[in-house]
Design a protein around this motif. Structure first.
Motif, PDB file in Angstrom:
ATOM      1  N   GLU A   2       0.826  -1.192   0.000  1.00  0.00           N
ATOM      2  CA  GLU A   2       0.000   0.000   0.000  1.00  0.00           C
ATOM      3  C   GLU A   2       0.867   1.252   0.000  1.00  0.00           C
ATOM      4  O   GLU A   2       1.947   1.267   0.576  1.00  0.00           O
ATOM      5  CB  GLU A   2      -0.928  -0.010   1.211  1.00  0.00           C
ATOM      6  N   ASN A  42       6.482  -9.652   4.298  1.00  0.00           N
ATOM      7  CA  ASN A  42       5.281 -10.059   5.007  1.00  0.00           C
ATOM      8  C   ASN A  42       4.394 -10.808   4.015  1.00  0.00           C
ATOM      9  O   ASN A  42       3.868 -10.198   3.082  1.00  0.00           O
ATOM     10  CB  ASN A  42       4.557  -8.812   5.547  1.00  0.00           C
ATOM     11  N   CYS A  45       0.787  -9.450   3.012  1.00  0.00           N
ATOM     12  CA  CYS A  45       0.527  -8.262   2.195  1.00  0.00           C
ATOM     13  C   CYS A  45       1.549  -8.088   1.078  1.00  0.00           C
ATOM     14  O   CYS A  45       1.320  -7.292   0.162  1.00  0.00           O
ATOM     15  CB  CYS A  45       0.543  -7.012   3.074  1.00  0.00           C
ATOM     16  N   ASP A  47       4.478  -6.736   1.438  1.00  0.00           N
ATOM     17  CA  ASP A  47       5.409  -5.656   1.752  1.00  0.00           C
ATOM     18  C   ASP A  47       6.766  -6.250   2.102  1.00  0.00           C
ATOM     19  O   ASP A  47       6.844  -7.349   2.665  1.00  0.00           O
ATOM     20  CB  ASP A  47       4.906  -4.838   2.944  1.00  0.00           C
ATOM     21  N   CYS A  71       3.702  -0.501   4.227  1.00  0.00           N
ATOM     22  CA  CYS A  71       2.764   0.376   4.923  1.00  0.00           C
ATOM     23  C   CYS A  71       3.520   1.397   5.774  1.00  0.00           C
ATOM     24  O   CYS A  71       4.745   1.311   5.954  1.00  0.00           O
ATOM     25  CB  CYS A  71       1.845  -0.466   5.797  1.00  0.00           C
ATOM     26  N   SER A  74       5.569  -0.246   8.752  1.00  0.00           N
ATOM     27  CA  SER A  74       6.788  -0.992   8.415  1.00  0.00           C
ATOM     28  C   SER A  74       7.886  -0.058   7.912  1.00  0.00           C
ATOM     29  O   SER A  74       9.052  -0.198   8.294  1.00  0.00           O
ATOM     30  CB  SER A  74       6.497  -2.100   7.401  1.00  0.00           C
ATOM     31  N   ARG A 113      -1.099  -5.024  13.593  1.00  0.00           N
ATOM     32  CA  ARG A 113       0.048  -4.286  13.056  1.00  0.00           C
ATOM     33  C   ARG A 113       1.395  -4.788  13.563  1.00  0.00           C
ATOM     34  O   ARG A 113       2.429  -4.237  13.195  1.00  0.00           O
ATOM     35  CB  ARG A 113      -0.105  -2.801  13.397  1.00  0.00           C
ATOM     36  N   CYS A 116       3.839  -5.759  10.880  1.00  0.00           N
ATOM     37  CA  CYS A 116       4.372  -4.579  10.183  1.00  0.00           C
ATOM     38  C   CYS A 116       5.529  -3.983  10.989  1.00  0.00           C
ATOM     39  O   CYS A 116       6.589  -3.690  10.447  1.00  0.00           O
ATOM     40  CB  CYS A 116       3.304  -3.513  10.016  1.00  0.00           C
ATOM     41  N   LEU A 119       8.748  -6.239  11.004  1.00  0.00           N
ATOM     42  CA  LEU A 119       9.386  -6.640   9.742  1.00  0.00           C
ATOM     43  C   LEU A 119      10.851  -6.163   9.670  1.00  0.00           C
ATOM     44  O   LEU A 119      11.742  -6.962   9.340  1.00  0.00           O
ATOM     45  CB  LEU A 119       8.562  -6.107   8.563  1.00  0.00           C
TER      46      LEU A 119
HETATM   47 FE1  FES Z   1       2.246  -4.995   4.954  1.00  0.00          FE
HETATM   48 FE2  FES Z   1       2.202  -3.520   7.097  1.00  0.00          FE
HETATM   49  S1  FES Z   1       0.508  -3.941   5.789  1.00  0.00           S
HETATM   50  S2  FES Z   1       3.830  -4.731   6.397  1.00  0.00           S
END
Ligand code: FES
Length: 135
Positions: A2, A42, A45, A47, A71, A74, A113, A116, A119
């Protein structure tokens, strides 16, 4: 992946300094000839965070870069963590716990979260473990 988590920002959950780190991540980029280079992602998602560490002759962290993409939590967590690493020995970093990472963010992190926020921590720890296993 995102671009910005406006729902959370809109709810006032993120403090301004977190958004500042997200929009202007410190130490963003790569390092040539980094002794430690490690990527974590992750799977929920997609990321990802990649961390690069250059060590000095004493085994302390001389320089750090990252290419966190994800996000607000992270990316800002990686940015904040990167500011704390220069000068630390790998032993000192190995002694860091998850609470140190969460403490940098300065806000309560709920169960949704937590992945995130951690990570970058796992990227750092994974890189050091891989480095130590190669020695
Ligand atoms: Fe992917 Fe936060 S939504 S690491």
């Amino acid at each position: 992946m995102e671009a910005i988590d406006t729902n959370y920002a809109g709810e006032g959950m993120y403090r301004e300094f977190i958004l500042d780190h997200f929009k202007n991540p410190r130490n963003f980029g790569t390092l040539e000839n980094a002794e430690i280079r490690h990527r974590e992602f992750n799977p929920l998602c997609g990321d990802q965070v990649e961390i690069f560490l250059k060590l000095n002759g004493d085994g302390a962290i001389q320089d750090v870069r990252h290419t966190a993409r994800g996000c607000a939590i992270s990316v800002s967590a990686m940015s904040m963590l990167s500011e704390t690493l220069r000068g630390l020995t790998l032993r000192e970093v190995a002694g860091m716990g998850k609470e140190s990472m969460l403490g940098l963010l300065g806000i309560p992190i709920g169960p949704v979260r937590i992945k995130c926020a951690l990570l970058p921590f796992y990227a750092l720890k994974g890189g050091i473990i891989a480095y130590e296993s190669r020695k």
